[in-house]
Scaffold this active site. Sequence first.
Site, PDB file in Angstrom:
ATOM      1  CB  SER A  40      -3.148  -3.039   1.263  1.00  0.00           C
ATOM      2  OG  SER A  40      -3.877  -2.514   0.059  1.00  0.00           O
ATOM      3  CE  LYS A  83      -4.094   1.321   1.359  1.00  0.00           C
ATOM      4  NZ  LYS A  83      -3.171   0.136   1.296  1.00  0.00           N
TER       5      LYS A  83
END
Length: 166
Positions: A40, A83
Amino acid sequence: MLRGVLGKAFRLAGYTIQYGCIAHCAFEYVGGVVMCSGPSMEPTIQNSDIVFAESLSRHFHAIQRGDIVIAKSPSDPKSNICKRVIGLEGDKILTTSPKDMFQSRSYVPTGHVWLEGDNLENSTDSRYYGPIPYGLIRGRIFFKIWPFSDFGFLRDSPNGHRFSDD
């Protein structure tokens, strides 16, 4: 003889507890080494990269837009996610749903942040589960340790153009 053995055992137990407390405080309040897994955050952080995450920023509420953070996963509290902070409380974020190509604006409520992976096509993030509470943030990643070819500070987001100013 028994007294000497017991004395050494208690001393060893005392030192173990002391060093355990010191290690806990260091990892909780200063930072530690983390291995990131999953695609990600590519290309910024690759699968199995080792990074340093500091914890002081979260304690002093110094997390800023563009920082990469480690947070508890809102969908699985036993796991952590890596993230990038796209929005802080009060921000309006221009988003595209992972399910479709329509753009919408999302509002980040007080006490929350909006997190997204750099690899938007392969990231489960705030576009999926919404803004996350600030309290789920565990630390801020700012330095890559491994692989040595990428050793150094992390670069800016390739997706920074999505901030909304209105």
